[in-house]
Motif scaffolding. Structure first.
Motif, short mmCIF file in Angstrom:
data_model
loop_
_atom_site.label_atom_id
_atom_site.label_comp_id
_atom_site.label_asym_id
_atom_site.label_seq_id
_atom_site.Cartn_x
_atom_site.Cartn_y
_atom_site.Cartn_z
N LYS A 1 0.77 -1.06 0.06
CA LYS A 1 -0.12 0.07 -0.09
C LYS A 1 0.85 1.26 0.08
O LYS A 1 0.47 2.37 -0.46
N GLN A 2 2.14 1.13 0.71
CA GLN A 2 2.69 2.43 0.64
C GLN A 2 3.65 2.55 -0.44
O GLN A 2 3.70 3.61 -1.05
N ALA A 3 3.81 1.61 -1.05
CA ALA A 3 4.46 1.56 -2.75
C ALA A 3 3.22 2.22 -3.53
O ALA A 3 3.89 2.84 -4.39
N ALA A 4 2.05 1.72 -3.26
CA ALA A 4 1.16 2.32 -4.26
C ALA A 4 0.84 3.94 -4.13
O ALA A 4 0.70 4.52 -5.13
N TYR A 5 0.99 4.36 -2.57
CA TYR A 5 0.85 5.74 -2.37
C TYR A 5 2.00 6.40 -3.12
O TYR A 5 1.86 7.38 -3.57
#
Length: 446
Positions: A347-351
């Motif tokens: 999720k952080q990579a997606a953000y």
């Protein structure tokens, strides 16, 4: 959808010197939650998939692909699975995986109906956490930019463009040759069609192979001028208006008048909008009704002489019309949606990737690629084509009205698209209006 470009662009111009290309540098301003360290830089291996429709050779597609490539370099521990799908096939592919609940982690999606349908299908998760962690970035978007990506207070994407859909482009050389002016009224338009036809000039280039062009670029503005925006919004909700009402049938009749008068070239349902733009750029038609996306295509493919010979205006007013003629149909552009299944380090990579493609630096790069944005960034006129600069200026003088496929359900919009193809081939306006009405009523359960 009724936010005024006058307000938004005036704000952009007045703040542009302050905003500039470094507008989002202070990511933690205004008390937002502190962002986490970029995923992929701290050593944890992460897999992430993204679908996009940036497959062309226009400047925007090249810009977006370069931003994705830069993300890869900046995040070596993120294994990024990138799938580029040509624009005309992109939406059907996305709808197919949505129906099977097999969404990619990130994907280009549209505001309005698509966002609503994906949220109702429990396919998306909001990005409020990301937006709140980067307050200065969030606050530098123009007013209303998040409206059609927001449902029940939850925002599901950040726009990466601004898309007026109904700009009337015209060829100054052809207009000068026949001593004519851009149309102010519908009567002016029909006289222009007659003049150009008599001189063996195609009046209006049209590429309606994918069916959405006549709807998005022509009918959305033409019908709004006839019916007014309030009528359309009521018809969408099936609350006090129906698509079989006389004013909408009249809108279809006006569009059919263009077809019957020979305004479009033969075979307009067999070429796409890119071929339409090429036709106009090559001087093979006097006019073209197209969206802001044409600007980046034209900047990449048309000669300097051709670009300098183009000018723009809005569609003409309609007889006894209830709508404001000083408007353009339009929406904020696409954004990245995030699958409900993305979690943890992924999720952080997606953000990080969402920010890489829609943050301040990305917005400035998109603007420099001759594509309008709904973000307060200063236009570098040395990188803008003359026609782009003219459209950018025009955006400060007009209001925005809804695009039909941005408000109707996808099933009802498909009926409109197919119905307009039929209409321009001679179908009865009343019959097509009935099909649209039936689809709209079914979509809202009436």
């Amino acid at each position: 959808m009724k936010k005024s470009f006058v307000v938004t662009m005036a704000a952009a111009l007045s703040l542009s010197l302050l905003a500039g290309c470094g507008a989002g540098g202070a990511d933690n301003a205004s008390g937002g939650a502190a962002p986490k360290a970029d995923a992929g830089k701290a050593g944890e291996k992460v897999k992430l998939s993204i679908w996009h429709n940036y497959t062309g050779e226009d400047l925007r597609a090249k810009t977006m692909r370069s931003l994705i490539d830069q993300y890869k370099k900046d995040h070596p521990n993120v294994e990024l699975d990138v799938q580029g799908i040509p624009p005309d096939g992109y939406r059907p592919r996305l709808k197919t995986v949505a129906a099977a609940n097999e969404m990619p982690d990130l994907f280009v999606m549209w505001p309005g109906v698509m966002t609503k349908e994906f949220v109702s299908g429990d396919l998306l998760q909001p990005i409020n956490e990301l937006l709140d962690s980067k307050q200065e970035w969030k606050n530098n978007f123009m007013p209303g930019s998040f409206d059609d990506f927001t449902i029940d207070g939850k925002t599901y994407s950040a726009p990466m463009a601004l898309s007026p859909t109904s700009i009337l482009f015209y060829n100054k050389e052809i207009f000068n040759k026949y001593n004519v002016q851009p149309p102010k009224t519908w009567d002016d338009m029909m006289k222009l069609v007659d003049t150009f036809k008599k001189n063996n000039v195609t009046p209006i280039a049209l590429g309606n192979k994918a069916a959405w062009v006549a709807q998005s670029s022509i009918l959305s503005s033409l019908a709004d001028r006839v019916t007014g925006t309030d009528w359309f919004l009521k018809a969408v909700e099936q609350n006090g208006a129906k698509f079989t009402d006389p004013e909408f049938v009249q809108s279809l009749t006006y569009l059919q008048q263009l077809g019957k008068a020979g305004a479009f070239q033969d075979g307009f349902n067999s070429i796409d909008n890119t071929q339409m733009e090429q036709m106009f750029a090559q001087g093979k038609a006097a006019m073209m009704i197209d969206g802001g996306w044409a600007l980046t295509n034209l900047a990449a493919n048309a000669s300097k002489e051709a670009l300098a010979n183009m000018a723009v205006t809005v569609l003409p007013s309609m007889p006894n019309g209830k709508g404001d003629p000083n408007t353009l149909a339009g929406v904020v552009g696409t954004g990245l949606g995030m699958s409900k299944k993305v979690a943890g380090a992924q999720k952080q990579a997606a953000y990080d990737l969402i920010y890489a493609l829609s943050g301040p630096e990305a917005q400035k790069a998109i603007l420099d690629g001759n594509n309008l944005v709904s973000y307060k960034a200063e236009l570098d006129t040395t990188k803008a084509s003359p026609i782009f600069a003219e459209v950018y200026k025009m955006m400060g003088t007009v209001k925005r009205t809804p695009v039909y496929d941005g408000k109707l359900s996808s099933s009802a919009a498909d009926v409109v698209n197919n119905g307009l193809q039929e209409l321009l081939m001679g179908g009865k306006p009343e019959d097509i209006a009935k099909k649209i009405q039936d689809a709209a009523a079914k979509a809202v359960g009436k």
